[in-house]
Design a protein around this motif. Structure first.
Motif, PDB file in Angstrom:
ATOM      1  N   LYS A   1      -9.476  -1.534 -34.438  1.00 12.05           N
ATOM      2  CA  LYS A   1     -10.383  -2.509 -33.822  1.00 12.05           C
ATOM      3  C   LYS A   1     -11.604  -1.796 -33.261  1.00 12.05           C
ATOM      4  O   LYS A   1     -12.736  -2.184 -33.511  1.00 12.05           O
ATOM      5  CB  LYS A   1      -9.655  -3.266 -32.708  1.00 12.05           C
ATOM      6  N   THR A   2     -11.364  -0.724 -32.514  1.00 18.12           N
ATOM      7  CA  THR A   2     -12.439   0.124 -31.988  1.00 18.12           C
ATOM      8  C   THR A   2     -11.919   1.559 -31.912  1.00 18.12           C
ATOM      9  O   THR A   2     -10.712   1.794 -31.859  1.00 18.12           O
ATOM     10  CB  THR A   2     -12.880  -0.290 -30.566  1.00 18.12           C
ATOM     11  N   TYR A   3     -12.827   2.510 -31.892  1.00 22.90           N
ATOM     12  CA  TYR A   3     -12.472   3.905 -31.651  1.00 22.90           C
ATOM     13  C   TYR A   3     -13.390   4.439 -30.566  1.00 22.90           C
ATOM     14  O   TYR A   3     -14.506   3.938 -30.373  1.00 22.90           O
ATOM     15  CB  TYR A   3     -12.578   4.739 -32.932  1.00 22.90           C
ATOM     16  N   GLN A   4     -12.891   5.421 -29.827  1.00 23.63           N
ATOM     17  CA  GLN A   4     -13.619   5.944 -28.667  1.00 23.63           C
ATOM     18  C   GLN A   4     -14.087   4.776 -27.785  1.00 23.63           C
ATOM     19  O   GLN A   4     -15.263   4.672 -27.404  1.00 23.63           O
ATOM     20  CB  GLN A   4     -14.799   6.812 -29.104  1.00 23.63           C
ATOM     21  N   ASP A   5     -13.144   3.882 -27.493  1.00 23.24           N
ATOM     22  CA  ASP A   5     -13.418   2.650 -26.741  1.00 23.24           C
ATOM     23  C   ASP A   5     -13.653   3.001 -25.271  1.00 23.24           C
ATOM     24  O   ASP A   5     -12.737   3.398 -24.553  1.00 23.24           O
ATOM     25  CB  ASP A   5     -12.232   1.698 -26.895  1.00 23.24           C
ATOM     26  N   ARG A   6     -14.896   2.840 -24.821  1.00 22.26           N
ATOM     27  CA  ARG A   6     -15.305   3.289 -23.487  1.00 22.26           C
ATOM     28  C   ARG A   6     -14.913   2.282 -22.413  1.00 22.26           C
ATOM     29  O   ARG A   6     -15.047   1.073 -22.585  1.00 22.26           O
ATOM     30  CB  ARG A   6     -16.824   3.488 -23.471  1.00 22.26           C
TER      31      ARG A   6
ATOM     32  N   PHE B   1     -12.318   7.160 -22.443  1.00 25.98           N
ATOM     33  CA  PHE B   1     -12.541   6.716 -23.823  1.00 25.98           C
ATOM     34  C   PHE B   1     -11.185   6.674 -24.529  1.00 25.98           C
ATOM     35  O   PHE B   1     -10.544   7.720 -24.687  1.00 25.98           O
ATOM     36  CB  PHE B   1     -13.482   7.674 -24.568  1.00 25.98           C
TER      37      PHE B   1
ATOM     38  N   VAL C   1      -8.082   1.789 -30.576  1.00 26.75           N
ATOM     39  CA  VAL C   1      -7.450   0.506 -30.251  1.00 26.75           C
ATOM     40  C   VAL C   1      -7.290  -0.249 -31.562  1.00 26.75           C
ATOM     41  O   VAL C   1      -8.260  -0.397 -32.318  1.00 26.75           O
ATOM     42  CB  VAL C   1      -8.298  -0.310 -29.254  1.00 26.75           C
TER      43      VAL C   1
ATOM     44  N   TYR D   1      -7.380  -0.121 -20.702  1.00 27.99           N
ATOM     45  CA  TYR D   1      -7.212  -1.311 -21.548  1.00 27.99           C
ATOM     46  C   TYR D   1      -7.027  -2.559 -20.685  1.00 27.99           C
ATOM     47  O   TYR D   1      -7.627  -3.604 -20.938  1.00 27.99           O
ATOM     48  CB  TYR D   1      -5.999  -1.100 -22.456  1.00 27.99           C
TER      49      TYR D   1
ATOM     50  N   LYS E   1     -10.319  -3.540 -19.133  1.00 26.37           N
ATOM     51  CA  LYS E   1     -11.324  -4.039 -20.082  1.00 26.37           C
ATOM     52  C   LYS E   1     -10.909  -5.343 -20.746  1.00 26.37           C
ATOM     53  O   LYS E   1     -11.750  -6.216 -20.989  1.00 26.37           O
ATOM     54  CB  LYS E   1     -11.588  -2.962 -21.144  1.00 26.37           C
ATOM     55  N   TYR E   2      -9.612  -5.477 -21.047  1.00 23.11           N
ATOM     56  CA  TYR E   2      -9.168  -6.635 -21.826  1.00 23.11           C
ATOM     57  C   TYR E   2      -8.292  -7.605 -21.047  1.00 23.11           C
ATOM     58  O   TYR E   2      -7.873  -8.634 -21.584  1.00 23.11           O
ATOM     59  CB  TYR E   2      -8.422  -6.157 -23.081  1.00 23.11           C
TER      60      TYR E   2
END
Length: 247
Positions: free
Chosen positions: A109-114, A129, A133, A167, A170-171
């Protein structure tokens, strides 16, 4: 200012080493094993970039070229010790080949998700980071290791706990699962996946600890910790500076 989990782990290992590295910012050559990990991280990012762009998994020749370019970039800033650039290229290429087979089932879904978390009662933020995900709500940390990590170590790993907190922040929920995707570089290299979970109680405990750790770091509490493998002329790049300071 911000604090990361990598900085915290360095501080917990040895506050004096942390001071040289993060406060005085004394630059030192990286150990060969650290360079190996950096090169491997760059290759996993290449996989994710291509997959998220709809271009599929990169060809083996592209991967090897990227590995060679990254090793060449880091050549002069690495303390190679008993390793050589050629050996690192060989090992990371073998690791990437193993990872290629495993990554085909991953839906990134994302990489290096800040993520960055501010607190009302602290002058610093917590920055991180997440390696990867997935669309299924899993958080993955990629590792290049020499042995399979015990389940107990993964269940208590601070990096994964920090990812679970990031996580959640953020989510708005805890990740479905956390896991280490590891390539084990021993006599017979292999790919290993170790899964774990974190609960709301784990996050609450981590937040209490995070406040204490952050206060010690920003409060300038500095002392050497010589009681471990990390303290010695071969293990610590700042050994001579520490010896001159503390005897």
């Amino acid at each position: 200012m911000h604090i990361s989990i990598s900085e915290i782990k360095c501080y917990l290992q040895c506050p004096q080493q942390h001071y040289f590295r993060y406060v005085e910012k004394i630059k030192k050559p990286s150990p060969a094993n650290m360079t190996k990990g950096i090169v491997y991280d760059s290759i996993t990012r290449l996989f994710y970039q291509r997959m998220l762009a709809g271009r599929g998994i990169p060809e083996e020749e592209l991967v090897k070229s990227a590995i060679m370019a990254e090793v060449n970039r880091l050549k002069d800033s690495t303390d190679w010790q008993k390793e050589t650039p050629e050996k690192v290229i060989e090992q990371v290429t073998a690791a990437a080949k193993l990872y290629r087979e495993a990554v085909q089932e991953i839906k990134p879904k994302t990489y290096q998700d800040r993520f960055e978390v501010a607190f009302d009662n602290r002058p610093w933020t917590f920055l991180g980071f997440m390696d990867l995900v997935t669309e299924d709500g899993e958080v993955v940390d990629n590792k290049l290791l020499t042995r399979t990590p015990p389940q107990a170590d993964v269940d208590s790993d601070l990096q994964l706990t920090a990812y679970a907190f990031g996580y959640w922040h953020k989510y708005g929920e805890l990740p479905k699962a956390l896991r280490l995707d590891c390539v084990i570089l021993n006599k017979t290299p292999k790919f290993v996946r170790v899964e774990t979970q974190r609960t709301e109680a784990d996050i609450s405990k981590f937040l209490r600890q995070l406040g204490a750790w952050g206060d010690m770091i920003t409060g300038g509490v500095v002392y050497p910790n010589p009681n471990g493998w990390w303290c010695g002329p071969k293990a610590c790049a700042y050994f001579e500076e520490c010896k001159a300071l503390w005897g």
